[in-house]
Design a protein around this motif. Structure first.
Motif, short mmCIF file in Angstrom:
data_model
loop_
_atom_site.label_atom_id
_atom_site.label_comp_id
_atom_site.label_asym_id
_atom_site.label_seq_id
_atom_site.Cartn_x
_atom_site.Cartn_y
_atom_site.Cartn_z
N VAL A 175 0.84 -1.20 0.00
CA VAL A 175 0.00 0.00 0.00
C VAL A 175 0.88 1.25 0.00
O VAL A 175 0.69 2.16 -0.80
CB VAL A 175 -0.96 0.00 1.22
N VAL A 176 1.85 1.28 0.89
CA VAL A 176 2.75 2.43 0.99
C VAL A 176 3.50 2.64 -0.31
O VAL A 176 3.61 3.77 -0.81
CB VAL A 176 3.73 2.23 2.18
N GLU A 177 4.01 1.57 -0.90
CA GLU A 177 4.76 1.70 -2.15
C GLU A 177 3.89 2.22 -3.29
O GLU A 177 4.39 2.91 -4.18
CB GLU A 177 5.40 0.36 -2.51
N LEU A 198 4.49 3.80 6.44
CA LEU A 198 4.78 4.99 5.64
C LEU A 198 6.03 5.70 6.16
O LEU A 198 6.92 6.04 5.38
CB LEU A 198 3.58 5.94 5.66
N LEU A 199 6.09 5.92 7.48
CA LEU A 199 7.24 6.62 8.05
C LEU A 199 8.54 5.85 7.83
O LEU A 199 9.58 6.46 7.56
CB LEU A 199 7.01 6.89 9.54
N LYS A 200 8.48 4.55 7.93
CA LYS A 200 9.67 3.74 7.67
C LYS A 200 10.14 3.94 6.23
O LYS A 200 11.32 4.14 5.98
CB LYS A 200 9.37 2.26 7.94
N LEU A 259 9.61 6.49 4.38
CA LEU A 259 10.08 7.87 4.22
C LEU A 259 11.44 8.09 4.87
O LEU A 259 11.98 9.19 4.83
CB LEU A 259 9.06 8.86 4.79
N GLY A 260 11.99 7.03 5.49
CA GLY A 260 13.33 7.10 6.05
C GLY A 260 13.41 7.49 7.51
O GLY A 260 14.49 7.80 8.01
N SER A 261 12.29 7.46 8.22
CA SER A 261 12.31 7.81 9.63
C SER A 261 12.80 6.62 10.46
O SER A 261 12.38 5.49 10.25
CB SER A 261 10.92 8.21 10.11
N ALA A 262 13.67 6.91 11.41
CA ALA A 262 14.14 5.89 12.34
C ALA A 262 13.37 5.99 13.67
O ALA A 262 13.61 5.22 14.59
CB ALA A 262 15.63 6.06 12.61
N ASP A 263 12.44 6.93 13.74
CA ASP A 263 11.67 7.13 14.96
C ASP A 263 10.66 6.01 15.17
O ASP A 263 10.15 5.43 14.23
CB ASP A 263 10.90 8.46 14.90
N GLU A 264 10.36 5.75 16.45
CA GLU A 264 9.32 4.79 16.79
C GLU A 264 7.97 5.47 16.59
O GLU A 264 7.72 6.54 17.15
CB GLU A 264 9.47 4.32 18.23
N VAL A 265 7.11 4.85 15.81
CA VAL A 265 5.81 5.43 15.48
C VAL A 265 4.74 4.81 16.37
O VAL A 265 4.56 3.60 16.37
CB VAL A 265 5.47 5.23 13.98
#
Length: 135
Positions: A14-16, A44-46, A48-54
């Protein structure tokens, strides 16, 4: 765009499919409780390159994440009762300063977006799968 998913790993597909179509900095997420709004946001955040815990912003109302392209703000307006409460959290400033604002339960604020460009994603949990529409 309409997509059906049957298992957790399908959120990646879905994200892709959606990322190339993200042209605006506002994404409204609609769906019943447990439909997968926060799960989608995690994938989605992963990507987009986020390393933060969502995590779900149910209690904090808004979570902030870092990506290489800029800040992403993830809102959950479910507990807000009226438009005044939405403005009290400073939503306009977030919208003006974000790479992307993801807004779960946007109904209380949706009319205020008139004239702005945004994306809408709906997730329906049918019990057997998830039906997703994106525009």
């Amino acid at each position: 765009m309409e997509i059906t998913i049957n298992k957790l790993e399908d959120w990646q597909d879905v994200v892709e499919q959606i990322i190339p179509h993200l042209k605006h900095n506002i994404l409204l997420l609609k769906g019943n409780l447990g439909a997968g709004k926060t799960t989608f946001t995690q994938f989605l955040l992963k990507d987009l390159g986020s390393a933060d815990e969502v995590n779900s912003p149910t209690y904090s109302i808004v979570n902030e994440y870092n990506t290489p392209k800029g800040k992403v703000y993830h809102f959950d307006l479910y507990r807000l009762k009226n438009l005044e409460e939405v403005y009290d959290i400073g939503i306009e400033e977030y919208l003006d300063n974000a790479f992307l604002c993801i807004i779960e339960w946007p109904e209380v604020y949706e009319e205020e977006l008139y004239g702005l460009e945004y994306h809408m994603m709906s997730i329906t949990n049918t019990g057997e799968n998830r039906e997703i529409t994106f525009d």
